[in-house]
Design a protein around this motif. Structure first.
Motif, PDB file in Angstrom:
ATOM      1  N   ILE A   1       1.533  15.714  -2.963  1.00  0.00           N
ATOM      2  CA  ILE A   1       1.303  14.841  -1.452  1.00  0.00           C
ATOM      3  C   ILE A   1       0.160  15.003  -1.123  1.00  0.00           C
ATOM      4  CG2 ILE A   1       2.323  14.527   0.644  1.00  0.00           C
ATOM      5  CD1 ILE A   1       5.145  14.937  -0.411  1.00  0.00           C
ATOM      6  N   ALA A   2      -0.226  16.349  -0.929  1.00  0.00           N
ATOM      7  CA  ALA A   2      -1.509  16.750  -0.616  1.00  0.00           C
ATOM      8  C   ALA A   2      -2.813  15.863  -0.865  1.00  0.00           C
ATOM      9  CB  ALA A   2      -1.861  18.068  -0.242  1.00  0.00           C
ATOM     10  N   SER A   3      -2.819  15.854  -2.569  1.00  0.00           N
ATOM     11  CA  SER A   3      -3.726  15.477  -3.360  1.00  0.00           C
ATOM     12  C   SER A   3      -3.758  13.896  -3.142  1.00  0.00           C
ATOM     13  CB  SER A   3      -3.635  15.731  -4.978  1.00  0.00           C
ATOM     14  OG  SER A   3      -2.533  15.286  -5.448  1.00  0.00           O
ATOM     15  N   VAL A   4      -2.597  13.134  -3.161  1.00  0.00           N
ATOM     16  CA  VAL A   4      -2.558  12.077  -2.891  1.00  0.00           C
ATOM     17  C   VAL A   4      -3.297  11.391  -1.560  1.00  0.00           C
ATOM     18  CG1 VAL A   4      -1.208   9.872  -2.594  1.00  0.00           C
ATOM     19  CG2 VAL A   4      -0.907  11.595  -4.638  1.00  0.00           C
ATOM     20  N   ALA A   5      -2.746  12.154  -0.704  1.00  0.00           N
ATOM     21  CA  ALA A   5      -3.097  11.913   0.766  1.00  0.00           C
ATOM     22  C   ALA A   5      -4.686  12.116   1.127  1.00  0.00           C
ATOM     23  CB  ALA A   5      -2.459  12.659   1.923  1.00  0.00           C
TER      24      ALA A   5
ATOM     25  N   VAL B   1       7.252   9.399   0.973  1.00  0.00           N
ATOM     26  CA  VAL B   1       8.083   9.752  -0.154  1.00  0.00           C
ATOM     27  C   VAL B   1       9.391  10.118   0.176  1.00  0.00           C
ATOM     28  CG1 VAL B   1       7.985  11.518  -1.958  1.00  0.00           C
ATOM     29  CG2 VAL B   1       5.834  10.462  -1.361  1.00  0.00           C
ATOM     30  N   ALA B   2       9.769  10.765   1.376  1.00  0.00           N
ATOM     31  CA  ALA B   2      10.895  11.229   1.464  1.00  0.00           C
ATOM     32  C   ALA B   2      12.001   9.877   1.927  1.00  0.00           C
ATOM     33  CB  ALA B   2      11.006  11.910   2.814  1.00  0.00           C
ATOM     34  N   ARG B   3      11.324   9.025   2.357  1.00  0.00           N
ATOM     35  CA  ARG B   3      11.998   7.774   2.675  1.00  0.00           C
ATOM     36  C   ARG B   3      12.432   7.061   1.441  1.00  0.00           C
ATOM     37  NH1 ARG B   3       8.782   4.610   5.932  1.00  0.00           N
ATOM     38  NH2 ARG B   3       9.384   5.755   7.820  1.00  0.00           N
TER      39      ARG B   3
ATOM     40  N   PHE C   1       0.761  -1.264  -0.129  1.00  0.00           N
ATOM     41  CA  PHE C   1       0.024  -0.064  -0.137  1.00  0.00           C
ATOM     42  C   PHE C   1       0.712   1.388   0.081  1.00  0.00           C
ATOM     43  CE2 PHE C   1      -2.306   3.187   2.337  1.00  0.00           C
ATOM     44  CZ  PHE C   1      -3.485   3.613   1.536  1.00  0.00           C
ATOM     45  N   LYS C   2       1.836   1.068   0.796  1.00  0.00           N
ATOM     46  CA  LYS C   2       2.691   2.335   0.851  1.00  0.00           C
ATOM     47  C   LYS C   2       3.436   2.627  -0.495  1.00  0.00           C
ATOM     48  CE  LYS C   2       3.906   1.845   5.731  1.00  0.00           C
ATOM     49  NZ  LYS C   2       5.255   1.647   6.734  1.00  0.00           N
ATOM     50  N   ALA C   3       3.988   1.420  -1.134  1.00  0.00           N
ATOM     51  CA  ALA C   3       4.511   1.594  -2.388  1.00  0.00           C
ATOM     52  C   ALA C   3       3.468   2.271  -3.475  1.00  0.00           C
ATOM     53  CB  ALA C   3       5.124   0.156  -2.891  1.00  0.00           C
ATOM     54  N   GLN C   4       2.389   1.795  -3.438  1.00  0.00           N
ATOM     55  CA  GLN C   4       1.324   2.335  -4.363  1.00  0.00           C
ATOM     56  C   GLN C   4       1.080   3.913  -4.209  1.00  0.00           C
ATOM     57  OE1 GLN C   4      -2.425   0.475  -4.094  1.00  0.00           O
ATOM     58  NE2 GLN C   4      -3.435   1.764  -5.396  1.00  0.00           N
ATOM     59  N   VAL C   5       0.990   3.978  -2.850  1.00  0.00           N
ATOM     60  CA  VAL C   5       0.711   5.734  -2.437  1.00  0.00           C
ATOM     61  C   VAL C   5       2.183   6.576  -3.125  1.00  0.00           C
ATOM     62  CG1 VAL C   5       0.678   7.396  -0.602  1.00  0.00           C
ATOM     63  CG2 VAL C   5      -0.656   5.145  -0.921  1.00  0.00           C
ATOM     64  N   VAL C   6       3.272   5.911  -2.666  1.00  0.00           N
ATOM     65  CA  VAL C   6       4.518   6.524  -3.127  1.00  0.00           C
ATOM     66  C   VAL C   6       4.599   6.693  -4.609  1.00  0.00           C
ATOM     67  CG1 VAL C   6       7.024   6.570  -3.235  1.00  0.00           C
ATOM     68  CG2 VAL C   6       5.670   6.056  -0.936  1.00  0.00           C
ATOM     69  N   ARG C   7       4.159   5.724  -5.533  1.00  0.00           N
ATOM     70  CA  ARG C   7       4.154   5.827  -6.897  1.00  0.00           C
ATOM     71  C   ARG C   7       3.334   6.659  -7.518  1.00  0.00           C
ATOM     72  NH1 ARG C   7       4.226   0.098  -6.668  1.00  0.00           N
ATOM     73  NH2 ARG C   7       2.084  -0.208  -6.642  1.00  0.00           N
TER      74      ARG C   7
ATOM     75  N   SER D   1      -6.890  11.659  -1.574  1.00  0.00           N
ATOM     76  CA  SER D   1      -7.563  10.680  -2.115  1.00  0.00           C
ATOM     77  C   SER D   1      -7.590   9.153  -1.563  1.00  0.00           C
ATOM     78  CB  SER D   1      -6.962  10.519  -3.551  1.00  0.00           C
ATOM     79  OG  SER D   1      -5.650   9.984  -3.568  1.00  0.00           O
ATOM     80  N   TYR D   2      -6.577   9.116  -0.792  1.00  0.00           N
ATOM     81  CA  TYR D   2      -6.252   7.803   0.132  1.00  0.00           C
ATOM     82  C   TYR D   2      -7.058   8.028   1.499  1.00  0.00           C
ATOM     83  CZ  TYR D   2      -4.016   5.426  -3.555  1.00  0.00           C
ATOM     84  OH  TYR D   2      -3.628   4.760  -4.829  1.00  0.00           O
ATOM     85  N   ASP D   3      -7.466   9.099   1.696  1.00  0.00           N
ATOM     86  CA  ASP D   3      -7.728   9.709   3.318  1.00  0.00           C
ATOM     87  C   ASP D   3      -6.510   9.303   4.262  1.00  0.00           C
ATOM     88  OD1 ASP D   3      -9.491  10.546   4.990  1.00  0.00           O
ATOM     89  OD2 ASP D   3     -10.441   8.584   5.548  1.00  0.00           O
ATOM     90  N   LEU D   4      -5.469   9.927   3.766  1.00  0.00           N
ATOM     91  CA  LEU D   4      -4.304   9.795   4.866  1.00  0.00           C
ATOM     92  C   LEU D   4      -3.948  11.099   5.323  1.00  0.00           C
ATOM     93  CD1 LEU D   4      -2.242   7.537   2.440  1.00  0.00           C
ATOM     94  CD2 LEU D   4      -3.248   6.770   4.752  1.00  0.00           C
ATOM     95  N   VAL D   5      -2.989  11.315   6.265  1.00  0.00           N
ATOM     96  CA  VAL D   5      -2.540  12.506   6.809  1.00  0.00           C
ATOM     97  C   VAL D   5      -1.327  12.951   5.659  1.00  0.00           C
ATOM     98  CG1 VAL D   5      -1.336  13.710   8.646  1.00  0.00           C
ATOM     99  CG2 VAL D   5      -3.280  11.930   9.097  1.00  0.00           C
ATOM    100  N   PRO D   6      -1.282  14.100   5.217  1.00  0.00           N
ATOM    101  CA  PRO D   6      -0.186  14.469   4.263  1.00  0.00           C
ATOM    102  C   PRO D   6       1.069  14.267   4.759  1.00  0.00           C
ATOM    103  CG  PRO D   6      -1.951  16.019   4.178  1.00  0.00           C
ATOM    104  CD  PRO D   6      -2.461  15.254   5.325  1.00  0.00           C
ATOM    105  N   GLN D   7       1.221  14.411   6.216  1.00  0.00           N
ATOM    106  CA  GLN D   7       2.645  14.224   6.722  1.00  0.00           C
ATOM    107  C   GLN D   7       3.190  12.767   6.590  1.00  0.00           C
ATOM    108  OE1 GLN D   7       4.264  16.626   8.588  1.00  0.00           O
ATOM    109  NE2 GLN D   7       6.139  15.050   9.028  1.00  0.00           N
ATOM    110  N   THR D   8       2.052  11.922   6.786  1.00  0.00           N
ATOM    111  CA  THR D   8       2.499  10.523   6.511  1.00  0.00           C
ATOM    112  C   THR D   8       2.966  10.003   5.256  1.00  0.00           C
ATOM    113  OG1 THR D   8       0.838   9.847   8.386  1.00  0.00           O
ATOM    114  CG2 THR D   8       1.785   8.130   6.945  1.00  0.00           C
TER     115      THR D   8
END
Length: 94
Positions: free
Chosen positions: A25-29, A43-45, A10-16, A31-38
């Protein structure tokens, strides 16, 4: 507040979504109902783990460009000096 454990897939999919599709980052967060910081941390990692060779090539290229620009500037100055010296000595011989 409990922490949610996300799978590596899931993390890999979000990062892609961010890296390959050039989404923010904000738009992806959102769309997946995630916190942008996460998402930003993921992505940074990813970029830290996967950019070492690309980054080193870019740094080397930038250093070479800077060196060539400095050399070009120095050669232009030497050329101007030689032009002035040639003009000076041409006037003396008259």
């Amino acid at each position: 507040m409990s922490r949610v454990k996300y799978s590596d897939e899931f993390k890999a999919q979000v990062v892609r979504e961010v890296v390959e599709k050039d989404r923010t980052i904000a738009s992806v967060a959102a769309s997946y109902d995630l916190v942008p910081q996460t998402v930003g941390n993921w992505v940074a990692r990813y970029r830290k783990e996967h950019s070492s060779q690309e980054e080193s090539e870019a740094v080397a290229e930038s250093a070479q460009i800077a060196r060539l620009r400095a050399e070009n500037r120095e050669l232009r100055q030497e050329n101007e000096f030689l032009k002035k010296a040639a003009a000076f000595f041409a006037q003396e011989q008259r």
